[in-house]
Scaffold this motif. Structure first.
Motif, PDB file in Angstrom:
ATOM      1  N   ARG A 159       0.821  -1.212   0.000  1.00  0.00           N
ATOM      2  CA  ARG A 159       0.000   0.000   0.000  1.00  0.00           C
ATOM      3  C   ARG A 159       0.856   1.263   0.000  1.00  0.00           C
ATOM      4  NH1 ARG A 159      -2.462   0.561   4.526  1.00  0.00           N
ATOM      5  NH2 ARG A 159      -2.069  -1.405   5.628  1.00  0.00           N
ATOM      6  N   HIS A 160       2.019   1.192   0.623  1.00  0.00           N
ATOM      7  CA  HIS A 160       2.876   2.366   0.720  1.00  0.00           C
ATOM      8  C   HIS A 160       3.862   2.481  -0.443  1.00  0.00           C
ATOM      9  CE1 HIS A 160       2.121   2.984   5.316  1.00  0.00           C
ATOM     10  NE2 HIS A 160       1.041   3.149   4.562  1.00  0.00           N
ATOM     11  N   LEU A 161       3.625   1.703  -1.492  1.00  0.00           N
ATOM     12  CA  LEU A 161       4.378   1.883  -2.730  1.00  0.00           C
ATOM     13  C   LEU A 161       3.673   2.846  -3.675  1.00  0.00           C
ATOM     14  CD1 LEU A 161       5.536  -1.770  -3.547  1.00  0.00           C
ATOM     15  CD2 LEU A 161       6.802   0.035  -2.364  1.00  0.00           C
ATOM     16  N   SER A 162       2.523   3.352  -3.268  1.00  0.00           N
ATOM     17  CA  SER A 162       1.795   4.342  -4.061  1.00  0.00           C
ATOM     18  C   SER A 162       2.102   5.737  -3.543  1.00  0.00           C
ATOM     19  CB  SER A 162       0.280   4.089  -3.969  1.00  0.00           C
ATOM     20  OG  SER A 162      -0.046   2.819  -4.493  1.00  0.00           O
ATOM     21  N   ALA A 163       2.112   6.712  -4.440  1.00  0.00           N
ATOM     22  CA  ALA A 163       2.383   8.095  -4.041  1.00  0.00           C
ATOM     23  C   ALA A 163       1.285   8.597  -3.121  1.00  0.00           C
ATOM     24  CB  ALA A 163       2.499   8.985  -5.273  1.00  0.00           C
ATOM     25  N   VAL A 164       1.662   9.391  -2.131  1.00  0.00           N
ATOM     26  CA  VAL A 164       0.690   9.950  -1.209  1.00  0.00           C
ATOM     27  C   VAL A 164       0.346  11.388  -1.569  1.00  0.00           C
ATOM     28  CG1 VAL A 164       2.377  10.846   0.456  1.00  0.00           C
ATOM     29  CG2 VAL A 164       0.131  10.099   1.258  1.00  0.00           C
ATOM     30  N   VAL A 210       0.391  14.102  -7.467  1.00  0.00           N
ATOM     31  CA  VAL A 210       1.130  13.132  -8.262  1.00  0.00           C
ATOM     32  C   VAL A 210       0.153  12.086  -8.789  1.00  0.00           C
ATOM     33  CG1 VAL A 210       2.926  11.355  -8.249  1.00  0.00           C
ATOM     34  CG2 VAL A 210       3.251  13.487  -6.956  1.00  0.00           C
ATOM     35  N   GLU A 211       0.099  11.939 -10.092  1.00  0.00           N
ATOM     36  CA  GLU A 211      -0.797  10.950 -10.687  1.00  0.00           C
ATOM     37  C   GLU A 211      -0.258   9.551 -10.438  1.00  0.00           C
ATOM     38  OE1 GLU A 211      -2.626   9.691 -15.068  1.00  0.00           O
ATOM     39  OE2 GLU A 211      -1.360  11.465 -14.848  1.00  0.00           O
ATOM     40  N   GLU A 212      -1.112   8.644  -9.978  1.00  0.00           N
ATOM     41  CA  GLU A 212      -0.721   7.261  -9.720  1.00  0.00           C
ATOM     42  C   GLU A 212      -0.922   6.446 -10.989  1.00  0.00           C
ATOM     43  OE1 GLU A 212       0.827   4.244  -8.773  1.00  0.00           O
ATOM     44  OE2 GLU A 212       0.718   5.521  -7.002  1.00  0.00           O
ATOM     45  N   PRO A 213       0.174   6.026 -11.620  1.00  0.00           N
ATOM     46  CA  PRO A 213       0.046   5.346 -12.913  1.00  0.00           C
ATOM     47  C   PRO A 213      -0.258   3.851 -12.806  1.00  0.00           C
ATOM     48  CG  PRO A 213       2.344   5.632 -12.385  1.00  0.00           C
ATOM     49  CD  PRO A 213       1.574   6.258 -11.263  1.00  0.00           C
ATOM     50  N   VAL A 214      -0.190   3.310 -11.585  1.00  0.00           N
ATOM     51  CA  VAL A 214      -0.353   1.865 -11.410  1.00  0.00           C
ATOM     52  C   VAL A 214      -1.667   1.595 -10.682  1.00  0.00           C
ATOM     53  CG1 VAL A 214       0.589  -0.213 -10.343  1.00  0.00           C
ATOM     54  CG2 VAL A 214       2.138   1.506 -11.331  1.00  0.00           C
ATOM     55  N   ARG A 215      -2.468   0.690 -11.251  1.00  0.00           N
ATOM     56  CA  ARG A 215      -3.703   0.276 -10.571  1.00  0.00           C
ATOM     57  C   ARG A 215      -3.530  -1.168 -10.131  1.00  0.00           C
ATOM     58  NH1 ARG A 215      -8.626  -2.242 -11.620  1.00  0.00           N
ATOM     59  NH2 ARG A 215      -8.079  -2.623 -13.797  1.00  0.00           N
ATOM     60  N   ARG A 216      -3.474  -1.354  -8.817  1.00  0.00           N
ATOM     61  CA  ARG A 216      -3.304  -2.689  -8.251  1.00  0.00           C
ATOM     62  C   ARG A 216      -4.666  -3.301  -7.960  1.00  0.00           C
ATOM     63  NH1 ARG A 216       1.001   0.381  -6.392  1.00  0.00           N
ATOM     64  NH2 ARG A 216       3.045  -0.592  -6.779  1.00  0.00           N
ATOM     65  N   GLN A 274       9.685   9.856  -0.386  1.00  0.00           N
ATOM     66  CA  GLN A 274      10.095   8.492  -0.734  1.00  0.00           C
ATOM     67  C   GLN A 274       8.951   7.717  -1.367  1.00  0.00           C
ATOM     68  OE1 GLN A 274      10.631   5.504   2.438  1.00  0.00           O
ATOM     69  NE2 GLN A 274      12.731   5.223   1.687  1.00  0.00           N
ATOM     70  N   ARG A 275       7.741   7.938  -0.873  1.00  0.00           N
ATOM     71  CA  ARG A 275       6.566   7.291  -1.467  1.00  0.00           C
ATOM     72  C   ARG A 275       6.459   7.646  -2.950  1.00  0.00           C
ATOM     73  NH1 ARG A 275       2.031   6.131   2.101  1.00  0.00           N
ATOM     74  NH2 ARG A 275       0.717   6.070   0.254  1.00  0.00           N
ATOM     75  N   THR A 276       6.630   8.930  -3.270  1.00  0.00           N
ATOM     76  CA  THR A 276       6.560   9.381  -4.663  1.00  0.00           C
ATOM     77  C   THR A 276       7.655   8.727  -5.495  1.00  0.00           C
ATOM     78  OG1 THR A 276       5.599  11.504  -3.988  1.00  0.00           O
ATOM     79  CG2 THR A 276       6.612  11.397  -6.168  1.00  0.00           C
ATOM     80  N   GLN A 277       8.859   8.665  -4.943  1.00  0.00           N
ATOM     81  CA  GLN A 277       9.983   8.066  -5.663  1.00  0.00           C
ATOM     82  C   GLN A 277       9.758   6.567  -5.893  1.00  0.00           C
ATOM     83  OE1 GLN A 277      13.105   9.126  -2.969  1.00  0.00           O
ATOM     84  NE2 GLN A 277      12.976  11.317  -3.467  1.00  0.00           N
ATOM     85  N   LEU A 278       9.251   5.871  -4.883  1.00  0.00           N
ATOM     86  CA  LEU A 278       9.003   4.435  -5.026  1.00  0.00           C
ATOM     87  C   LEU A 278       7.897   4.159  -6.039  1.00  0.00           C
ATOM     88  CD1 LEU A 278       9.257   3.295  -1.299  1.00  0.00           C
ATOM     89  CD2 LEU A 278      10.780   2.623  -3.162  1.00  0.00           C
ATOM     90  N   ALA A 279       6.862   4.983  -6.016  1.00  0.00           N
ATOM     91  CA  ALA A 279       5.777   4.809  -6.990  1.00  0.00           C
ATOM     92  C   ALA A 279       6.310   4.981  -8.406  1.00  0.00           C
ATOM     93  CB  ALA A 279       4.657   5.815  -6.713  1.00  0.00           C
ATOM     94  N   ALA A 280       7.147   6.005  -8.610  1.00  0.00           N
ATOM     95  CA  ALA A 280       7.698   6.246  -9.942  1.00  0.00           C
ATOM     96  C   ALA A 280       8.634   5.129 -10.364  1.00  0.00           C
ATOM     97  CB  ALA A 280       8.434   7.585  -9.956  1.00  0.00           C
ATOM     98  N   ALA A 281       9.443   4.620  -9.432  1.00  0.00           N
ATOM     99  CA  ALA A 281      10.389   3.554  -9.762  1.00  0.00           C
ATOM    100  C   ALA A 281       9.659   2.279 -10.159  1.00  0.00           C
ATOM    101  CB  ALA A 281      11.309   3.295  -8.574  1.00  0.00           C
TER     102      ALA A 281
END
Length: 352
Positions: free
Chosen positions: A12-17, A21-27, A336-343
């Motif tokens: 859950r914390h791999l998504s940007a908070v 920031v647009e979340e490009p991944v839908r889990r 870090q959340r934003t960086q992890l989401a982008a990575a």
């Protein structure tokens, strides 16, 4: 994308908070094990997504395995890989554990890894040390992406603002939970208690579940319970026996400690250590695994067949001199959340 599991706090914390920031991944939500057509929310085990039939019928682009395959045989995991190959979906595997903390014998987990690591289209892990071990054992290059925060950001902010400091007491925690196979509390307790007692105002708080510390419990440890009962009259030790804590209870407990000792003799990474850093509690980590690489921590020598008491005593005294070692900054955790989401988004796109 199918993330196994989706509802675990790490995932859950791999998504940007950041709302900008647009979340490009839908889990996809975890299917309910009792009815795979339903979302399980927090109930995800056993993971339905590891059923080859679910994989063949599922509507997803990438399969990302994190946790949940402890009880799966290597043959079961081979069938999972085969179903992904049949349907043309890439497999990403984040190696959290190079040694399963719940397994006394490492053989099964090693065989599981021998299926997953070579088969994965991309391998991720949390620390440079773990990545180096993956390279040595399987010749795979793992991308290192750090563990995100565990404690909610709002709770972190509140604790940072309201945490009460005491100059008269130094409280060290040893949490034995329900005694994972990786834990060896009795090995370290005499030295730990002695070192805490030698510090003015020192208190060792030992927390454990009823199933371990109460007679008749399913995992009752008579030797551990007896040791704690014998030492209690000597002072300097505060034994708490309770059921499983809720998240809120756990955050409150950790925020009352000056330091938390991880009693592990084997393992790899720790969400507990991250929660301590979130709350400003100094981590005293063993040398086994890669716990001390996750972030600033004090270290003591503790391996499967090795324990150096002097190193633990030194770490405890150092914790007294370096309060809040490695305390995570809320803004940094948010970034870090934003960086992890982008990575992760970049990684998934590279496989499609």
């Amino acid at each position: 994308m199918a993330s196994v599991p989706a509802s675990h706090v790490y995932v859950r914390h791999l998504s940007a908070v950041d709302p900008d920031v647009e979340e490009p991944v839908r889990r996809l939500p975890d299917p309910d094990p009792a009815d795979p057509r339903q979302s399980a929310e927090q109930r995800w085990w056993p993971p339905v997504m590891l059923d080859p039939d679910w994989i063949r019928a599922g509507d997803f682009d990438v399969f990302h395995l994190q946790f949940g395959f402890d009880a799966w045989s290597p043959e079961d995991l081979t069938a999972v890989v085969a179903a992904l190959r049949e349907t043309g979906r890439p497999l990403v595997y984040t190696v959290h554990d190079l040694r399963n903390p719940h397994h006394r014998d490492r053989a099964l987990h090693d065989r599981q890894l021998d299926v997953l690591v070579p088969a994965a289209d991309a391998v991720v892990t949390l620390t440079p040390g773990a990545a180096a071990e993956i390279g040595r054992r399987w010749g795979r290059t793992a991308e290192v992406l750090p563990h995100p925060h565990v404690v909610p950001l709002g709770v972190m902010e509140t604790v940072r603002r309201t945490r009460q400091e005491s100059r008269d007491e130094f409280r060290v925690g040893l949490h034995v939970k329900s005694l994972r196979e990786s834990m060896a509390p009795l090995r370290i307790l005499p030295s730990l208690l002695s070192s805490v007692r030698s510090i003015p105002g020192g208190v060792l708080q030992v927390n454990g579940h009823r199933d371990v510390l109460e007679a008749g419990g399913a995992r009752y440890d008579a030797a551990l319970a007896s040791y704690l009962a014998e030492e209690a009259p000597g002072g300097g030790i505060d034994v708490r026996v309770h059921d499983f804590m809720s998240d809120d209870e756990l955050w409150r407990y950790l925020s009352t400690l000056d330091a938390s000792v991880l009693p592990y003799r084997f393992g790899t990474h720790s969400g507990w250590a991250e929660a301590c850093r979130d709350l400003g509690t100094t981590v005293i980590a063993p040398t086994c695994g890669y716990y001390a690489e996750q972030g600033p921590a004090l270290s003591y020598v503790h391996e499967e067949d090795l324990f150096d008491a002097a190193s633990l005593v030194e770490a405890v005294h150092q914790a007294r001199l370096t309060p809040h070692l490695g305390r995570a900054d809320v803004a940094e955790r948010r970034a870090q959340r934003t960086q992890l989401a982008a990575a992760h988004a970049r990684l998934y796109r590279s496989l499609l």
